[in-house]
Design a protein around this motif. Sequence first.
Motif, PDB file in Angstrom:
ATOM      1  N   ASP A 310      -6.610  -0.206  -2.486  1.00 34.01           N
ATOM      2  CA  ASP A 310      -6.641   0.826  -1.085  1.00 34.01           C
ATOM      3  C   ASP A 310      -6.349   0.467  -0.310  1.00 34.01           C
ATOM      4  O   ASP A 310      -6.145   0.459   0.950  1.00 34.01           O
ATOM      5  CB  ASP A 310      -8.639   0.416  -0.242  1.00 34.01           C
ATOM      6  CG  ASP A 310      -8.887  -1.044  -0.402  1.00 34.01           C
ATOM      7  OD1 ASP A 310      -8.621  -1.825  -0.738  1.00 34.01           O
ATOM      8  OD2 ASP A 310     -10.226  -0.895  -0.432  1.00 34.01           O
ATOM      9  N   GLN A 311      -5.384  -0.987  -0.015  1.00 38.41           N
ATOM     10  CA  GLN A 311      -4.304  -1.365   1.235  1.00 38.41           C
ATOM     11  C   GLN A 311      -2.466  -1.546   0.339  1.00 38.41           C
ATOM     12  O   GLN A 311      -2.980  -1.846  -0.325  1.00 38.41           O
ATOM     13  CB  GLN A 311      -4.783  -2.241   1.319  1.00 38.41           C
ATOM     14  CG  GLN A 311      -3.957  -3.340   3.057  1.00 38.41           C
ATOM     15  CD  GLN A 311      -4.956  -4.477   3.196  1.00 38.41           C
ATOM     16  OE1 GLN A 311      -5.086  -4.756   4.395  1.00 38.41           O
ATOM     17  NE2 GLN A 311      -5.173  -4.971   2.630  1.00 38.41           N
ATOM     18  N   LEU A 312      -2.041  -1.692   1.041  1.00 42.15           N
ATOM     19  CA  LEU A 312      -0.901  -1.466   0.798  1.00 42.15           C
ATOM     20  C   LEU A 312       0.183  -2.605   2.102  1.00 42.15           C
ATOM     21  O   LEU A 312      -0.038  -2.194   3.350  1.00 42.15           O
ATOM     22  CB  LEU A 312      -0.160  -0.282   0.462  1.00 42.15           C
ATOM     23  CG  LEU A 312       1.980  -0.196   0.672  1.00 42.15           C
ATOM     24  CD1 LEU A 312       2.251  -0.855  -1.042  1.00 42.15           C
ATOM     25  CD2 LEU A 312       2.646   0.798   0.851  1.00 42.15           C
ATOM     26  N   VAL A 313       0.915  -3.347   1.937  1.00 35.87           N
ATOM     27  CA  VAL A 313       1.057  -5.291   2.721  1.00 35.87           C
ATOM     28  C   VAL A 313       1.862  -4.961   2.397  1.00 35.87           C
ATOM     29  O   VAL A 313       2.902  -5.311   1.961  1.00 35.87           O
ATOM     30  CB  VAL A 313       0.144  -6.479   2.185  1.00 35.87           C
ATOM     31  CG1 VAL A 313       0.374  -7.041   3.408  1.00 35.87           C
ATOM     32  CG2 VAL A 313      -1.470  -5.975   2.828  1.00 35.87           C
ATOM     33  N   ILE A 322       1.609  -6.718   7.110  1.00 35.00           N
ATOM     34  CA  ILE A 322       1.672  -5.293   8.014  1.00 35.00           C
ATOM     35  C   ILE A 322       0.342  -4.383   6.558  1.00 35.00           C
ATOM     36  O   ILE A 322       1.047  -3.873   5.835  1.00 35.00           O
ATOM     37  CB  ILE A 322       2.397  -4.578   8.756  1.00 35.00           C
ATOM     38  CG1 ILE A 322       3.445  -5.016   9.597  1.00 35.00           C
ATOM     39  CG2 ILE A 322       1.813  -3.050   8.825  1.00 35.00           C
ATOM     40  CD1 ILE A 322       1.996  -5.690  10.870  1.00 35.00           C
ATOM     41  N   GLY A 323      -0.853  -4.334   6.577  1.00 37.24           N
ATOM     42  CA  GLY A 323      -1.640  -3.972   5.792  1.00 37.24           C
ATOM     43  C   GLY A 323      -2.081  -2.382   6.833  1.00 37.24           C
ATOM     44  O   GLY A 323      -2.278  -1.781   7.693  1.00 37.24           O
ATOM     45  N   THR A 324      -1.745  -1.375   5.341  1.00 38.17           N
ATOM     46  CA  THR A 324      -1.792  -0.146   5.761  1.00 38.17           C
ATOM     47  C   THR A 324      -2.755   0.631   4.639  1.00 38.17           C
ATOM     48  O   THR A 324      -2.510   0.439   3.579  1.00 38.17           O
ATOM     49  CB  THR A 324      -0.308   1.143   5.346  1.00 38.17           C
ATOM     50  OG1 THR A 324       0.952   0.542   6.315  1.00 38.17           O
ATOM     51  CG2 THR A 324      -0.520   2.271   5.431  1.00 38.17           C
ATOM     52  N   LEU A 329      -1.020   6.838   2.860  1.00 38.14           N
ATOM     53  CA  LEU A 329      -0.140   7.135   2.598  1.00 38.14           C
ATOM     54  C   LEU A 329      -0.363   8.445   0.920  1.00 38.14           C
ATOM     55  O   LEU A 329       1.054   8.572   0.914  1.00 38.14           O
ATOM     56  CB  LEU A 329       0.141   5.255   1.126  1.00 38.14           C
ATOM     57  CG  LEU A 329       1.032   5.111   2.742  1.00 38.14           C
ATOM     58  CD1 LEU A 329       0.795   3.272   2.020  1.00 38.14           C
ATOM     59  CD2 LEU A 329       1.995   4.970   3.590  1.00 38.14           C
ATOM     60  N   LEU A 330      -1.396   8.384  -0.282  1.00 42.17           N
ATOM     61  CA  LEU A 330      -1.478   9.433  -0.139  1.00 42.17           C
ATOM     62  C   LEU A 330      -2.850  10.649  -0.135  1.00 42.17           C
ATOM     63  O   LEU A 330      -2.668  11.027  -1.073  1.00 42.17           O
ATOM     64  CB  LEU A 330      -2.431   8.536  -1.363  1.00 42.17           C
ATOM     65  CG  LEU A 330      -1.800   6.982  -2.219  1.00 42.17           C
ATOM     66  CD1 LEU A 330      -2.013   6.407  -3.370  1.00 42.17           C
ATOM     67  CD2 LEU A 330       0.115   7.799  -2.419  1.00 42.17           C
ATOM     68  N   ASP A 331      -2.192  11.066   1.115  1.00 42.36           N
ATOM     69  CA  ASP A 331      -2.948  12.474   1.357  1.00 42.36           C
ATOM     70  C   ASP A 331      -2.504  13.246   1.652  1.00 42.36           C
ATOM     71  O   ASP A 331      -2.388  13.756   2.584  1.00 42.36           O
ATOM     72  CB  ASP A 331      -3.914  12.230   2.382  1.00 42.36           C
ATOM     73  CG  ASP A 331      -3.254  11.684   3.682  1.00 42.36           C
ATOM     74  OD1 ASP A 331      -1.987  11.524   4.009  1.00 42.36           O
ATOM     75  OD2 ASP A 331      -3.897  11.230   4.843  1.00 42.36           O
ATOM     76  N   THR A 377      -2.519  -3.959  -2.978  1.00 41.25           N
ATOM     77  CA  THR A 377      -4.007  -4.940  -2.919  1.00 41.25           C
ATOM     78  C   THR A 377      -5.326  -4.137  -2.312  1.00 41.25           C
ATOM     79  O   THR A 377      -5.671  -2.721  -2.195  1.00 41.25           O
ATOM     80  CB  THR A 377      -3.557  -5.816  -2.354  1.00 41.25           C
ATOM     81  OG1 THR A 377      -4.658  -6.563  -2.258  1.00 41.25           O
ATOM     82  CG2 THR A 377      -3.213  -5.223  -0.851  1.00 41.25           C
ATOM     83  N   THR A 378      -6.442  -4.672  -2.433  1.00 34.10           N
ATOM     84  CA  THR A 378      -7.262  -4.258  -1.449  1.00 34.10           C
ATOM     85  C   THR A 378      -7.514  -4.790  -0.162  1.00 34.10           C
ATOM     86  O   THR A 378      -7.211  -5.888  -0.137  1.00 34.10           O
ATOM     87  CB  THR A 378      -8.802  -4.280  -2.341  1.00 34.10           C
ATOM     88  OG1 THR A 378      -8.759  -5.277  -2.689  1.00 34.10           O
ATOM     89  CG2 THR A 378      -8.099  -4.008  -3.443  1.00 34.10           C
ATOM     90  N   PHE A 379      -8.271  -4.357   0.714  1.00 40.90           N
ATOM     91  CA  PHE A 379      -8.881  -4.672   1.591  1.00 40.90           C
ATOM     92  C   PHE A 379      -9.628  -6.113   0.856  1.00 40.90           C
ATOM     93  O   PHE A 379      -9.688  -7.376   2.536  1.00 40.90           O
ATOM     94  CB  PHE A 379      -9.976  -3.599   2.733  1.00 40.90           C
ATOM     95  CG  PHE A 379      -8.495  -2.970   3.123  1.00 40.90           C
ATOM     96  CD1 PHE A 379      -7.534  -3.641   3.680  1.00 40.90           C
ATOM     97  CD2 PHE A 379      -8.521  -1.361   2.658  1.00 40.90           C
ATOM     98  CE1 PHE A 379      -7.202  -2.572   5.147  1.00 40.90           C
ATOM     99  CE2 PHE A 379      -8.199  -0.995   4.125  1.00 40.90           C
ATOM    100  CZ  PHE A 379      -7.339  -1.143   4.492  1.00 40.90           C
ATOM    101  N   ALA A 380     -10.450  -6.189   0.850  1.00 36.44           N
ATOM    102  CA  ALA A 380     -11.217  -6.798   0.108  1.00 36.44           C
ATOM    103  C   ALA A 380     -10.808  -8.133  -0.210  1.00 36.44           C
ATOM    104  O   ALA A 380     -10.703  -9.642  -0.283  1.00 36.44           O
ATOM    105  CB  ALA A 380     -12.348  -6.866  -0.534  1.00 36.44           C
TER     106      ALA A 380
END
Length: 508
Positions: A310-313, A322-324, A329-331, A377-380
């Motif tokens: 759920d995250q692209l770093v 920077i975490g997006t 990005l996929l909507d 990656t993931t936010f967690a």
Amino acid sequence: MRAAGAAATGLAAAAAAVGAGELVAAFTGPDSAPVIAVGSAAIDLTPTPLKEYAVRTFGTDDKPVLLGGIYLTMTALAALAGLLAARRPAAGAAVFAAFGAVGVWAALSRPASTTADALPSVVAGLVGAVAMVRLAVLLRAAAAVPAPEPAGPSRRAVLVATGGTVAFAALAGFGGRTYSDSRYDVSAARDAVRLPPPTERLAPLPAAVRPGVPGLAPFTTPNPDFYRVDTALTVPRIDPRRWSLRLHGLVDHPVTISFDELLRRPLHELDHTLSCVSSEVGGPYVSTARWLGVSLPDLLRQAGVRAGADQLVGRSQDGMTIGTPLEALLDGRSALLAIAMNGEVLPVEHGFPCRSVVPGLYGYTSATKWLVDLEVTTFARYDPYWVRRGWDRTGTVRTASRIEVPAAFAKVPAGDVTLAGTAWATHRGIAAVEVRVDGGPWAEARLAADAGPDLWRQWSYDWTGARPGTHRIEVRATDATGAVQPQARAAPFPSGATGWHSTVVTVT
């Protein structure tokens, strides 16, 4: 006079230390110079409220202010070292050893550091300590000799040695900085880049996107005027011939791509207004450009994002992360690995050779400059740089508007006065802007042509019958979802400023 002479020897030794560090940093990298390393570490360690105060108070001058503070602190410590060394040379040398140790720690604390980054601070500490001891010994010997001085150590010898130390510092520092600038210069490599045409060129923006009001900001921001907010004390200078981007993490097919390969991919244009979360209500940190680059969503689909991610770093050459949110990005929105802005190759200070641009998000969650690595990656699992400092994870741009004409505290003639400004709610768009004077009823402003939801929208309003006196003007915007910009004031931390922008003018 003896105290002044002792302090002067400390300053000379400090200059030699800094000069030696600059000379070595010409070979290990500009960001490894002791003062730069300490300044970068200070930025990382500064509490968020203090950072916000610095940005609010000094704006884009915050970095020169920080470096000036470091140099002033060094000056005071160097003078103290000279005074200590006049009594005990070893004590003065210890101050410089400590200076070198702090530089080593600061250099190695950076995310992208290597062992070689510590070398300039090691050399600086040694040179400063040796120079301090040498000058202190000469000064003590000269102080013990009555005037007129006989042969042997003399006051003249102290002056010559101090002057020679300063001369060494100047030559080493200037030579090191000059060589570093030439060695790491990428202007020729940047000038050699030939931008391929986009697969489908966007039409020029119509003149109707900007009201014909003098003093109103241009709709598209010229590159030299585009705002810059980042933590880099030295701008990373990357030769595109040696650059590559790695996409890895929770993907089925990791990708590594060179700059030439990036140029050979389909290129797309994107008109987009980028804003900084640190900007206060009505603040200056927002700009618009036409970007050119490779579709980031297409690259992610090629790599195959795995379920649960759920995250692209994005990682910068200097270690910034920077975490997006991946959903942004996929909507379906356009998001780019940008290589150009406003028809020219990215300026170095804006991310050359490659940066990310994602509409709808503040820069701190979308705009990685000097991009070299992308990790799915993931936010967690991972907190990027700003999230570790308490900022909101998503960074959705809040609806904002500002008054640009007339300027704050301007004097305007009585009668009819034109008001104008800009509003933005990127990736939602602006549906309406309203203005009121002195707390009266809201009146709808005229909106310029809508160039798309990812861009700001400019507005104007005719204030008729303005009477002499001091007046307060307020503005608010409504985004395309129907949500009205909230009145309640909130500071930029942790998710962006809110509130209505206001200005005071005097009608004469």
